[in-house]
Scaffold this motif. Structure first.
Motif, PDB file in Angstrom:
ATOM      1  N   LYS A  57       0.628  -1.168   0.100  1.00  0.00           N
ATOM      2  CA  LYS A  57       0.075  -0.036  -0.063  1.00  0.00           C
ATOM      3  C   LYS A  57       0.905   1.333   0.037  1.00  0.00           C
ATOM      4  CE  LYS A  57      -3.896  -2.440   0.307  1.00  0.00           C
ATOM      5  NZ  LYS A  57      -3.656  -3.611  -0.603  1.00  0.00           N
ATOM      6  N   SER A  77      -4.337   3.779  -3.796  1.00  0.00           N
ATOM      7  CA  SER A  77      -4.102   5.252  -3.537  1.00  0.00           C
ATOM      8  C   SER A  77      -3.026   5.622  -4.078  1.00  0.00           C
ATOM      9  CB  SER A  77      -4.276   5.574  -2.134  1.00  0.00           C
ATOM     10  OG  SER A  77      -5.521   5.349  -1.697  1.00  0.00           O
ATOM     11  N   PRO A 133      -6.853   8.080  -6.260  1.00  0.00           N
ATOM     12  CA  PRO A 133      -7.321   6.671  -6.623  1.00  0.00           C
ATOM     13  C   PRO A 133      -7.562   6.222  -7.993  1.00  0.00           C
ATOM     14  CG  PRO A 133      -9.527   7.925  -5.903  1.00  0.00           C
ATOM     15  CD  PRO A 133      -8.366   8.890  -5.943  1.00  0.00           C
TER      16      PRO A 133
END
Length: 190
Positions: A59, A100, A105
């Motif tokens: 992430k 993200s 996004p």
């Protein structure tokens, strides 16, 4: 493996074959992508593979990531990054997620589509610079063309992305029309 992940696998195999065939004295050759030498194209693709695999796995996306492959085993570095990215982006939960990025996004399938497009276009850059034939089949090129034409002009033409389109004859091969759409000048253009 989804169809789109299969396309990335196919594109990575083709691109890897191009990398493997580059002669040592060809790495400094200019490419049709004005910002890159042959080595620079591969470094850029490796950076993208690492960035997007990190995005899915951890992430995080490091827009400042730079990869220097001068003096390295370029094929081994490319292959390691490609194998990791194909593995990560073959997972359905990664494709279904929204990711993200620094600019906003992005759905997983769109990220994967961009990686496919990048391999085909930069593969053409590398093949052209080093005198190789494109390894990409018609179905993959058609998919990459659909991905490119499905992007907004704003996304396509932002700085450090793709240049304004070059007019390519309608009867030119699809790969020439794709790279022309993305600002390259194929040999079918006078």
């Amino acid at each position: 493996m989804t169809e789109l992940a299969g396309m990335l696998d196919e594109a990575a195999e083709g691109f890897g074959g191009l990398v493997r065939a580059v002669e040592p004295d060809q790495w400094r050759l200019p490419t049709p992508c004005p910002d890159f030498t042959a080595l620079g194209v591969v470094e850029h693709v490796v950076e993208s593979l690492i960035q997007y695999a990190d995005l899915a796995d951890a992430k995080r996306f490091d827009p400042e990531l730079t990869v220097g492959l001068a003096g390295a085993d370029v094929f081994a570095a490319y292959r390691a990054a490609a194998v990791r990215a194909v593995g990560v982006w073959s997972r359905e939960e990664v494709l279904a997620a929204e990711h993200s990025l620094p600019w906003g996004p992005m759905p997983g399938r769109a990220v994967l589509g961009y990686l496919v497009l990048e391999h085909v276009v930069h593969g053409w850059d590398l093949a052209t610079a080093t005198g190789q034939e494109s390894p990409f089949g018609d179905a993959l090129v058609q998919a990459a063309d659909g991905i490119a034409r499905g992007l907004s002009e704003q996304d396509l033409r932002q700085p450090y992305m793709f240049a304004v389109p070059v007019r390519v004859p309608g009867d030119a091969p699809l790969l020439d029309r794709l790279v022309g759409f993305l600002g390259r000048r194929p040999s079918t253009v006078d």
